[in-house]
Design a protein around this motif. Sequence first.
Motif, short mmCIF file in Angstrom:
data_model
loop_
_atom_site.label_atom_id
_atom_site.label_comp_id
_atom_site.label_asym_id
_atom_site.label_seq_id
_atom_site.Cartn_x
_atom_site.Cartn_y
_atom_site.Cartn_z
N SER A 58 70.90 86.06 51.25
CA SER A 58 69.87 85.44 50.43
C SER A 58 70.20 85.59 48.94
CB SER A 58 68.51 86.06 50.75
OG SER A 58 67.50 85.48 49.98
N ASP A 59 70.64 86.77 48.54
CA ASP A 59 71.03 87.00 47.14
C ASP A 59 72.19 86.11 46.74
OD1 ASP A 59 69.06 88.94 47.04
OD2 ASP A 59 70.47 90.63 47.19
N TRP A 60 73.15 85.92 47.66
CA TRP A 60 74.30 85.07 47.38
C TRP A 60 73.88 83.61 47.21
CZ3 TRP A 60 76.16 81.53 51.19
CH2 TRP A 60 77.26 80.79 50.78
N ALA A 61 73.02 83.14 48.10
CA ALA A 61 72.55 81.75 47.99
C ALA A 61 71.77 81.55 46.70
CB ALA A 61 71.70 81.39 49.21
N LYS A 62 70.96 82.53 46.34
CA LYS A 62 70.17 82.43 45.10
C LYS A 62 71.10 82.40 43.88
CE LYS A 62 67.92 85.88 43.15
NZ LYS A 62 66.99 86.98 42.93
N ALA A 63 72.19 83.15 43.92
CA ALA A 63 73.10 83.23 42.77
C ALA A 63 74.02 82.03 42.65
CB ALA A 63 73.94 84.50 42.87
N SER A 64 74.25 81.31 43.74
CA SER A 64 75.29 80.29 43.70
C SER A 64 74.82 78.85 43.87
CB SER A 64 76.34 80.59 44.77
OG SER A 64 75.77 80.56 46.05
N ALA A 65 73.57 78.61 44.23
CA ALA A 65 73.16 77.23 44.51
C ALA A 65 71.76 76.93 43.99
CB ALA A 65 73.19 76.98 46.02
N CYS A 66 71.55 75.65 43.69
CA CYS A 66 70.22 75.15 43.36
C CYS A 66 69.47 74.90 44.66
CB CYS A 66 70.31 73.85 42.58
SG CYS A 66 71.13 73.99 41.00
N CYS A 67 68.16 75.00 44.61
CA CYS A 67 67.37 74.76 45.82
C CYS A 67 66.82 73.34 45.82
CB CYS A 67 66.21 75.75 45.91
SG CYS A 67 65.25 75.54 47.42
N PRO A 68 67.18 72.53 46.84
CA PRO A 68 66.67 71.17 46.92
C PRO A 68 65.17 71.12 47.25
CG PRO A 68 68.58 71.45 48.35
CD PRO A 68 68.20 72.79 47.85
#
Length: 101
Positions: A58-68
């Motif tokens: 979850s931390d990785w997704a938050k750091a690397s991508a925008c949320c559609p």
Amino acid sequence: MTIHAGAPMPAELRHWMRAKQDPARAVPCSHCGAAAHKPCRLRTTGRILTEPHPQRRSDWAKASACCPDCQVTPEVPCHDEGRARLTVHARRYQEAEATAA
């Protein structure tokens, strides 16, 4: 007998060796305290895990991508109608995996 630290590893070789790892290992684990690029461990026994903790993903997704879903930029937590979520939306995981590939 003398132990040598050796020459530093070239960046190209380091990148190639880490390419087989889960991309979530690029960030430190907030659950077990594992450093970036190190495997997660069980806090009680210290056993090394083959997969990263869900909080690290979850931390990785938050750091690397925008949320559609909630239209936030990287490093900004996902929210549901103004209330911050503990994890990110499923579509943000998909975006992060697409950018890592």
